[in-house]
Design an enzyme around this catalytic site. Structure first.
Site, PDB file in Angstrom:
ATOM      1  N   HIS A 140      63.859   9.920  76.215  1.00  0.00           N
ATOM      2  CA  HIS A 140      63.915  11.280  76.749  1.00  0.00           C
ATOM      3  C   HIS A 140      63.220  12.265  75.821  1.00  0.00           C
ATOM      4  CE1 HIS A 140      65.381  14.787  78.902  1.00  0.00           C
ATOM      5  NE2 HIS A 140      65.819  13.974  79.848  1.00  0.00           N
ATOM      6  N   HIS A 141      62.516  13.213  76.426  1.00  0.00           N
ATOM      7  CA  HIS A 141      61.784  14.211  75.645  1.00  0.00           C
ATOM      8  C   HIS A 141      62.730  15.109  74.850  1.00  0.00           C
ATOM      9  CE1 HIS A 141      58.256  16.164  74.389  1.00  0.00           C
ATOM     10  NE2 HIS A 141      57.593  16.213  75.524  1.00  0.00           N
ATOM     11  N   ALA A 142      63.991  15.171  75.229  1.00  0.00           N
ATOM     12  CA  ALA A 142      64.959  15.945  74.461  1.00  0.00           C
ATOM     13  C   ALA A 142      65.203  15.328  73.088  1.00  0.00           C
ATOM     14  CB  ALA A 142      66.286  16.045  75.217  1.00  0.00           C
ATOM     15  N   ASN A 201      62.036  17.822  68.782  1.00  0.00           N
ATOM     16  CA  ASN A 201      60.725  18.378  69.085  1.00  0.00           C
ATOM     17  C   ASN A 201      60.360  19.484  68.110  1.00  0.00           C
ATOM     18  OD1 ASN A 201      59.832  17.357  72.071  1.00  0.00           O
ATOM     19  ND2 ASN A 201      62.060  17.477  71.911  1.00  0.00           N
TER      20      ASN A 201
END
Length: 512
Positions: free
Chosen positions: A145-147, A316
């Site tokens: 997941h990009h989270a 991120n």
């Protein structure tokens, strides 16, 4: 226990049924280099189980705050079920490239299970007829997941899962005790959410005070014309609501060809060359559909702002800039020069505002409101009605320059994948590994029903740009034996040399 930042959490809030927000990639390996010339699935499961324990993002579960009053938390789960996360599948005969891309597309379209650590891996066998690879190869597709990660932290995680030689030994993987955190109580999270809420106004004022000078200078530069903001972005087939279905394909080329283009038009960058290839491909594709706008398409280009103290950390650390792809220019040389100018303008604007400033403001994103707005936008198809902020995403994820090995099998190539979301249904990832350069695209299947055609457009765009670079190189005389200086630079190089001298060293991570 670690609370998600506003930027990390935004990828959870923006996720909808048709837009899973995970990133990943598929890598092809040659098992002939492994001990005994084979790699068994059981070995891969054991290997992933050992190595993943070193990566907090692969052993942590998501814990949401009651009523979504604050951003969620990552809680270390200690161990995980390797047989759930690592899966095994095989292509039917003949096992060619198109079959592999179709399978990857279908797996990529499925959302991750939020009740478990947010990642999955698929071992894919049967690649017996994939051109350019030896028979018996296997692929590993992973998604996370990009989270939890961005492109840069994904590369770092990739290094943990791989070795620098084929003669790896399992005893080097120390079996550390899994780290397990106690799940936080709901009352504790609610109390912390209230304290964070009380602090927000003061933090917002402090951030605004710090950012005010740079924002003022940026606004002043835009008004005076010294800084240029991309505007008038046209609507295309990629800028509407996405379906739940995906397509994946890629361009694979020698890195030497890309370097030769860069050298012919110095001081353009590798990233400029890649953006120009993408712009040429989009121009050709939309022309074939009779849908090419008169004005240039624009791409969102993520910027890595990860500092030295954040190396090795998950999450991120990215900002963004908007770059024109100059799809309005047919000549490949002129398009490259125009793209270079566009990237320089975008970097100047981003540096004036402050790349980190834009991401810092995301910390104040209201969780419940953002998630509800994303669902409402999707249900009302607002992406079909509002003007796009950009037409596609083009991200640069430089890979390792040395060979890597997985369970003794040599990595041959890697293709990153990303999310296609409402209003931005085309995601393109630039990457490299050893002496190879790739451009991989992930798109909504309804927007790009013919991925083979777009892949051919990428190849054609590269070919025309490479031909132009070779002609440019022939016209530029070399130094003579006495070391006399080279004659005047070509007109193409002159046009961009002056502006490039003042380029900031910050911005998009580029391969030199």
């Amino acid at each position: 226990m670690r609370q998600l930042t506003g930027l990390d959490a935004s990828f959870l809030y923006l996720e909808t049924a048709n837009s899973p927000m995970h990133i990943g990639g598929f890598t092809i390996y040659d098992p002939s280099t492994a001990p005994g010339g084979k790699v068994r699935f059981k070995q891969i499961v054991e290997h992933m189980h050992r190595r993943a324990r070193r990566v907090p993002a692969m052993t942590s579960r998501l814990k949401t705050v009651p009523f979504s009053l604050d951003h969620p938390y990552w809680v270390a789960d200690g161990d995980f079920d390797p047989e759930f996360h690592v899966r095994h599948i095989a292509l039917p005969k003949p096992g060619d490239w198109r079959q592999l891309c179709i399978l990857i597309s279908r797996i990529h379209a499925r959302p991750l299970d939020r009740s478990r650590p947010l990642w999955e891996a698929y071992v894919i066998e049967g690649l017996d007829d994939v051109a350019g690879f030896p028979k018996g190869c296997f692929a590993l597709y992973t998604k996370m997941h990009h989270a939890a990660i961005d492109g840069a932290s994904g590369v770092e995680i990739n290094s943990v899962l791989h070795d620098l030689s084929a003669d790896f030994a399992t005893n080097v993987d120390t079996e550390a005790e899994p780290f397990v955190e106690q799940s936080p109580k709901k009352t504790d999270m609610l109390w912390q959410a209230q304290k964070n809420t009380l602090k927000l106004p003061f933090r917002f004022v402090g951030l605004t005070k710090d950012a005010a000078p740079s924002l003022y200078q940026a606004a002043k530069g835009i008004i005076s014309g010294k800084l240029k903001r991309v505007s008038g972005i046209p609507r295309t087939r990629f800028n509407r609501n996405v379906s739940p279905h995906r397509v994946v394909d890629a361009l694979r080329v020698s890195f030497e060809d890309i370097r030769s283009i860069k050298a012919a038009y110095a001081p353009v960058t590798i990233n400029d060359v890649a953006l120009t290839i993408v712009g040429g491909a989009l121009r050709q594709y939309l022309l074939a559909k009779n849908e090419l706008p008169e004005s240039s398409l624009a791409a969102l280009a993520p910027i890595n702002i990860r500092t030295a103290d954040k190396q090795g950390a998950a999450g991120n650390e990215v900002s963004q800039m908007t770059v024109q792809l100059r799809t309005d220019i047919a000549d490949p040389r002129e398009r490259l020069l125009a793209v270079n100018e566009s990237t320089r303008n975008a970097k100047e604007l981003t540096n004036a505002i402050g790349a980190k400033t834009m991401t810092d403001y995301l910390q104040f994103t209201p969780s419940t409101l953002t998630a509800s707005a994303a669902r409402l936008s999707s249900s009302l198809s607002l992406a079909n009605r509002i003007s796009p902020f950009y037409n596609c995403v083009v991200t640069n994820v430089p890979g390792p320059r040395i060979p890597l090995y997985f369970c003794g099998a040599k990595m041959l190539v890697s293709f990153p994948t990303g999310p296609a979301i409402d209003s931005v249904g085309l995601f393109q990832a630039i990457s490299s590994y050893c002496d190879e350069f790739t451009i991989t695209f992930t798109a909504c299947r309804e927007m790009l029903p013919d991925p083979e055609m777009y892949a051919q457009c990428l190849r054609d765009s590269l070919a025309t740009l490479l031909d132009a670079a070779r002609q440019e190189a022939k016209q530029t005389p070399k130094l003579n034996k006495s070391g006399a200086p080279r004659k005047a630079k070509s007109a193409a190089s002159k046009r961009i040399h002056k502006g490039a001298q003042n380029d900031s060293q910050q911005g998009l991570t580029e391969q030199q």
